[in-house]
Design an enzyme around this catalytic site. Structure first.
Site, PDB file in Angstrom:
ATOM      1  N   CYS A   1       3.967  -5.337  10.021  1.00  0.00           N
ATOM      2  CA  CYS A   1       3.524  -4.504   8.899  1.00  0.00           C
ATOM      3  C   CYS A   1       4.802  -3.971   8.274  1.00  0.00           C
ATOM      4  CB  CYS A   1       2.657  -3.351   9.407  1.00  0.00           C
ATOM      5  SG  CYS A   1       2.392  -2.034   8.192  1.00  0.00           S
ATOM      6  N   THR A   2       4.917  -4.052   6.966  1.00  0.00           N
ATOM      7  CA  THR A   2       6.194  -3.697   6.335  1.00  0.00           C
ATOM      8  C   THR A   2       6.539  -2.215   6.517  1.00  0.00           C
ATOM      9  OG1 THR A   2       5.015  -3.553   4.219  1.00  0.00           O
ATOM     10  CG2 THR A   2       6.213  -5.587   4.660  1.00  0.00           C
ATOM     11  N   HIS A   3       5.532  -1.379   6.691  1.00  0.00           N
ATOM     12  CA  HIS A   3       5.820   0.038   6.953  1.00  0.00           C
ATOM     13  C   HIS A   3       6.613   0.226   8.252  1.00  0.00           C
ATOM     14  CE1 HIS A   3       2.839   0.942   3.841  1.00  0.00           C
ATOM     15  NE2 HIS A   3       3.233   2.205   3.892  1.00  0.00           N
TER      16      HIS A   3
ATOM     17  N   CYS B   1       3.328  -7.039   1.919  1.00  0.00           N
ATOM     18  CA  CYS B   1       2.377  -6.423   2.840  1.00  0.00           C
ATOM     19  C   CYS B   1       1.738  -7.518   3.693  1.00  0.00           C
ATOM     20  CB  CYS B   1       1.313  -5.713   2.007  1.00  0.00           C
ATOM     21  SG  CYS B   1      -0.107  -5.166   2.956  1.00  0.00           S
ATOM     22  N   ASN B   2       1.842  -7.370   4.993  1.00  0.00           N
ATOM     23  CA  ASN B   2       1.275  -8.380   5.908  1.00  0.00           C
ATOM     24  C   ASN B   2      -0.252  -8.411   5.822  1.00  0.00           C
ATOM     25  OD1 ASN B   2       3.615  -9.191   8.161  1.00  0.00           O
ATOM     26  ND2 ASN B   2       3.945  -7.246   7.156  1.00  0.00           N
TER      27      ASN B   2
ATOM     28  N   TYR C   1      -4.370  -0.228   3.800  1.00  0.00           N
ATOM     29  CA  TYR C   1      -5.052  -1.508   3.546  1.00  0.00           C
ATOM     30  C   TYR C   1      -5.644  -2.052   4.853  1.00  0.00           C
ATOM     31  CZ  TYR C   1      -2.770  -2.335  -1.064  1.00  0.00           C
ATOM     32  OH  TYR C   1      -2.353  -2.276  -2.367  1.00  0.00           O
TER      33      TYR C   1
ATOM     34  N   SER D   1       0.833  -1.207   0.000  1.00  0.00           N
ATOM     35  CA  SER D   1       0.000   0.000   0.000  1.00  0.00           C
ATOM     36  C   SER D   1       0.867   1.256   0.000  1.00  0.00           C
ATOM     37  CB  SER D   1      -0.889  -0.003   1.239  1.00  0.00           C
ATOM     38  OG  SER D   1      -0.072   0.054   2.391  1.00  0.00           O
TER      39      SER D   1
HETATM   40  N1  DGL Z   1       2.479  -2.299   4.718  1.00  0.00           N
HETATM   41  C1  DGL Z   1       1.281  -2.994   4.923  1.00  0.00           C
HETATM   42  C2  DGL Z   1       1.384  -4.186   5.836  1.00  0.00           C
HETATM   43  O1  DGL Z   1       2.429  -4.796   5.861  1.00  0.00           O
HETATM   44  C3  DGL Z   1      -0.039  -2.321   4.810  1.00  0.00           C
HETATM   45  C4  DGL Z   1      -0.358  -1.266   5.772  1.00  0.00           C
HETATM   46  C5  DGL Z   1      -1.635  -0.558   5.452  1.00  0.00           C
HETATM   47  O2  DGL Z   1      -1.779  -0.073   4.326  1.00  0.00           O
HETATM   48  O3  DGL Z   1      -2.508  -0.484   6.332  1.00  0.00           O
HETATM   49  O4  DGL Z   1       0.450  -4.548   6.506  1.00  0.00           O
END
Ligand code: DGL
Length: 222
Positions: A182-184, A70-71, A39, A8
């Site tokens: 979460c990758t962020h 993305c998790n 997401y 995302s």
């Molecule tokens: N980077 C994402 C993850 O690993 C998505 C975060 C999001 O858009 O809420 O979950």
């Protein structure tokens, strides 16, 4: 090989970077779907539409392997995607709960989006891996991913720290291990570490790279 990745937004770039370092001769395509961020606060139906659009696009570019960087998209949609696109090899990114529970950790904090925390996959990971005596807190982090998405590139860390303060007020015990689900969150390791200086921070990125290595090797046999 042609390898597609999507997230995302900027979260999955940490996976892209590591994949490029590990396998520099492959060709990479990355979709930073920031217009649909976050997401983690969307319904399954909305997510299925969004992820299908990303996969269609990556498929048009010729991707043979797709990394769901993305998790949230992995825990909620990977089965759906595998059914819908049987010819594509998918690699998912999951909260590293297994890795965390294999260590001697007593207090594990799992940070993830509300969507990942609520997913059946996260419940299964917990059920299959939690050891006796291990305390695991699942911590939903509403709007942390989008706050990172909109501020990280400008080095504007104040709103990120404020969001973390609110989220961490729900933490029950001092964690010795924190799962970045979460990758962020891998982008703000330093900021998270400043709240819990002695905790070990882990993410699911190495698992993805390991899996990618296997698929690349397999393809070379054929
Ligand atoms: N980077 C994402 C993850 O690993 C998505 C975060 C999001 O858009 O809420 O979950």
């Amino acid at each position: 090989m042609k390898i597609g990745l999507f997230d995302s937004g900027i979260g999955g770039t940490t996976i892209l970077k590591t994949a490029k370092q590990a396998f520099p001769h492959e060709e990479y395509f990355y979709i930073a779907d920031s217009k649909n961020c976050p997401y983690g606060e969307k319904s399954d139906l909305e997510l299925q539409k969004i992820v299908s659009k990303n996969v269609d696009e990556l498929q048009n570019w010729g991707a043979e392997i797709i990394i769901i960087a993305c998790n949230t998209a992995t825990t909620r949609c990977i089965s759906y995607l595998r059914n819908k696109y049987p010819k594509i090899q998918f690699i998912g990114t999951e909260p590293a709960i297994k890795l965390a529970t294999e260590s001697n950790s007593q207090n594990i904090l799992v940070m993830a989006t509300p969507g990942t925390i609520d997913s059946e996959r996260t419940k299964t990971l917990l059920k299959e891996n939690q050891k006796p005596g291990q305390n695991i807190q699942l911590l939903p982090c509403p709007h942390l991913a989008d706050t990172i998405e909109y501020n990280y590139n400008d080095h504007n860390f104040a709103p990120i720290i404020d969001t973390l303060k609110t989220i961490f007020s729900e933490v029950q015990t001092t964690p010795d291990t924190i799962v970045l689900g979460c990758t962020h969150y891998s982008l703000i390791k330093n900021q998270i570490q400043s709240f819990f200086q002695h905790a070990k921070l882990i993410d699911g990125n190495q698992g993805v790279i390991h899996q990618l290595g296997k698929l690349i090797k397999n393809s070379q046999k054929h």
